[in-house]
Motif scaffolding. Sequence first.
Motif, PDB file in Angstrom:
ATOM      1  N   ASP A 189      -9.621  -3.443   7.330  1.00 48.74           N
ATOM      2  CA  ASP A 189      -8.354  -3.398   6.671  1.00 48.74           C
ATOM      3  C   ASP A 189      -8.433  -2.493   5.458  1.00 48.74           C
ATOM      4  OD1 ASP A 189      -5.785  -5.134   6.784  1.00 48.74           O
ATOM      5  OD2 ASP A 189      -6.531  -5.410   4.610  1.00 48.74           O
ATOM      6  N   SER A 190      -9.711  -2.498   4.865  1.00 50.45           N
ATOM      7  CA  SER A 190      -9.842  -1.484   3.908  1.00 50.45           C
ATOM      8  C   SER A 190      -9.170  -0.157   4.108  1.00 50.45           C
ATOM      9  CB  SER A 190     -11.036  -1.564   3.058  1.00 50.45           C
ATOM     10  OG  SER A 190     -11.456  -2.708   2.834  1.00 50.45           O
ATOM     11  N   ILE A 191     -10.090   0.462   5.289  1.00 49.43           N
ATOM     12  CA  ILE A 191      -9.721   1.558   5.679  1.00 49.43           C
ATOM     13  C   ILE A 191      -8.247   1.981   6.130  1.00 49.43           C
ATOM     14  CG2 ILE A 191     -10.343   3.396   7.843  1.00 49.43           C
ATOM     15  CD1 ILE A 191     -13.078   1.911   7.904  1.00 49.43           C
ATOM     16  N   VAL A 192      -7.683   1.022   6.771  1.00 44.45           N
ATOM     17  CA  VAL A 192      -6.157   1.110   7.109  1.00 44.45           C
ATOM     18  C   VAL A 192      -5.346   1.232   6.128  1.00 44.45           C
ATOM     19  CG1 VAL A 192      -4.262  -0.109   8.303  1.00 44.45           C
ATOM     20  CG2 VAL A 192      -6.654   0.116   9.539  1.00 44.45           C
ATOM     21  N   MET A 193      -5.583   0.367   4.973  1.00 44.75           N
ATOM     22  CA  MET A 193      -4.730   0.388   3.600  1.00 44.75           C
ATOM     23  C   MET A 193      -4.849   1.460   3.059  1.00 44.75           C
ATOM     24  SD  MET A 193      -2.688  -2.304   4.032  1.00 44.75           S
ATOM     25  CE  MET A 193      -3.105  -2.904   5.747  1.00 44.75           C
ATOM     26  N   VAL A 194      -6.287   2.188   2.972  1.00 46.70           N
ATOM     27  CA  VAL A 194      -6.395   3.328   2.175  1.00 46.70           C
ATOM     28  C   VAL A 194      -5.610   4.429   2.963  1.00 46.70           C
ATOM     29  CG1 VAL A 194      -7.986   5.244   1.672  1.00 46.70           C
ATOM     30  CG2 VAL A 194      -8.512   2.751   1.075  1.00 46.70           C
ATOM     31  N   GLY A 195      -5.780   4.348   4.230  1.00 46.45           N
ATOM     32  CA  GLY A 195      -4.963   5.438   5.186  1.00 46.45           C
ATOM     33  C   GLY A 195      -3.196   5.491   5.062  1.00 46.45           C
ATOM     34  N   SER A 240       0.888  -1.131   0.069  1.00 43.93           N
ATOM     35  CA  SER A 240      -0.001  -0.057  -0.035  1.00 43.93           C
ATOM     36  C   SER A 240       0.873   1.182   0.028  1.00 43.93           C
ATOM     37  CB  SER A 240      -0.949  -0.080   1.274  1.00 43.93           C
ATOM     38  OG  SER A 240      -1.927  -1.075   1.180  1.00 43.93           O
ATOM     39  N   VAL A 241       1.867   1.106   0.690  1.00 47.89           N
ATOM     40  CA  VAL A 241       2.738   2.359   0.973  1.00 47.89           C
ATOM     41  C   VAL A 241       3.620   2.610  -0.445  1.00 47.89           C
ATOM     42  CG1 VAL A 241       4.868   3.347   2.046  1.00 47.89           C
ATOM     43  CG2 VAL A 241       2.854   2.325   3.601  1.00 47.89           C
ATOM     44  N   ALA A 290      -1.867  -7.546  -5.818  1.00 52.49           N
ATOM     45  CA  ALA A 290      -2.119  -7.370  -4.590  1.00 52.49           C
ATOM     46  C   ALA A 290      -2.974  -8.546  -4.005  1.00 52.49           C
ATOM     47  CB  ALA A 290      -3.007  -6.065  -4.205  1.00 52.49           C
ATOM     48  N   THR A 291      -3.896  -8.903  -4.546  1.00 52.13           N
ATOM     49  CA  THR A 291      -4.724 -10.291  -4.292  1.00 52.13           C
ATOM     50  C   THR A 291      -3.734 -11.557  -3.992  1.00 52.13           C
ATOM     51  OG1 THR A 291      -6.557  -9.590  -5.704  1.00 52.13           O
ATOM     52  CG2 THR A 291      -6.509 -12.121  -4.860  1.00 52.13           C
ATOM     53  N   LEU A 292      -2.742 -11.674  -4.808  1.00 47.29           N
ATOM     54  CA  LEU A 292      -1.642 -12.870  -4.799  1.00 47.29           C
ATOM     55  C   LEU A 292      -0.750 -12.383  -3.249  1.00 47.29           C
ATOM     56  CD1 LEU A 292      -0.202 -13.796  -8.152  1.00 47.29           C
ATOM     57  CD2 LEU A 292      -1.694 -15.148  -6.764  1.00 47.29           C
ATOM     58  N   LEU A 297      -6.048   2.556  -5.504  1.00 45.57           N
ATOM     59  CA  LEU A 297      -7.435   1.682  -4.959  1.00 45.57           C
ATOM     60  C   LEU A 297      -7.595   0.358  -5.428  1.00 45.57           C
ATOM     61  CD1 LEU A 297      -9.807   5.029  -4.691  1.00 45.57           C
ATOM     62  CD2 LEU A 297      -8.588   3.679  -3.014  1.00 45.57           C
ATOM     63  N   ALA A 298      -7.286   0.220  -6.656  1.00 50.02           N
ATOM     64  CA  ALA A 298      -7.311  -1.322  -7.127  1.00 50.02           C
ATOM     65  C   ALA A 298      -6.469  -2.258  -6.640  1.00 50.02           C
ATOM     66  CB  ALA A 298      -7.057  -1.287  -8.641  1.00 50.02           C
ATOM     67  N   ALA A 299      -5.371  -1.790  -5.958  1.00 44.85           N
ATOM     68  CA  ALA A 299      -4.601  -2.590  -5.335  1.00 44.85           C
ATOM     69  C   ALA A 299      -5.044  -2.883  -3.975  1.00 44.85           C
ATOM     70  CB  ALA A 299      -3.071  -2.005  -4.903  1.00 44.85           C
ATOM     71  N   VAL A 300      -5.712  -1.667  -3.131  1.00 44.30           N
ATOM     72  CA  VAL A 300      -6.257  -1.935  -1.953  1.00 44.30           C
ATOM     73  C   VAL A 300      -7.495  -2.856  -2.154  1.00 44.30           C
ATOM     74  CG1 VAL A 300      -7.703  -0.712  -0.160  1.00 44.30           C
ATOM     75  CG2 VAL A 300      -5.558   0.259  -1.159  1.00 44.30           C
TER      76      VAL A 300
END
Length: 205
Positions: free
Chosen positions: A158-164, A27-28, A115-117, A40-43
Amino acid sequence: MDMHIWFAYVVTAVVFSLAPGSGMVNSVSNGISYGTRKSLAAVAGLQIGLAIHIVLVGVGIGALVAQSASVFTVIKWFGAGYLIWLGVQKWRDTSTLTTHHADKALPASAMMRKATLINLTNPKSVVFLVALFPQFIDPASEQLTQFLFLGVTTVVIDSIVMVGYTSLAAQMGRFIRSDKVMSKLNKLFGSMFIFCGALLATTKA
């Protein structure tokens, strides 16, 4: 589900998501390279991998992975190898922020698949969920509803944290324009991916 139990799970899930790992590194890295919107696609890909793990735990396969050394080892080495491969590719990456934001940027579908993998090949998530979920599910009540509630909560948090993480990294990216700085960052994140892969390889079944 009792709200006090749910709140305790929320706190636990937040800590789990905030803990440094391959998802955070991805994410970073994407946030700096591509910005928030394109990342966002990776998230979403990370959440697909996490959701699959949740489903596996729900149907009992997660318990098999947690208890079977052979199954755990196969997934562990595949995941470790994939993360190390990503790290090597990042080390060799010579593109700059300008290049990433231009036409040469990875398409959204490719970012999502990668990211899925990353999440899908991390058996630690399965083992963690196998150990965690039973602590918050009341066996005397209808379990499917409880399981779905905890699963959705996990993905949302986890979505919120990764977007953050992605957004924070994207803000940092605005101040990074030097090819030399980008080269060092690529090596930093490459090293972190390799470290995550090595960590997986030393995990005991």
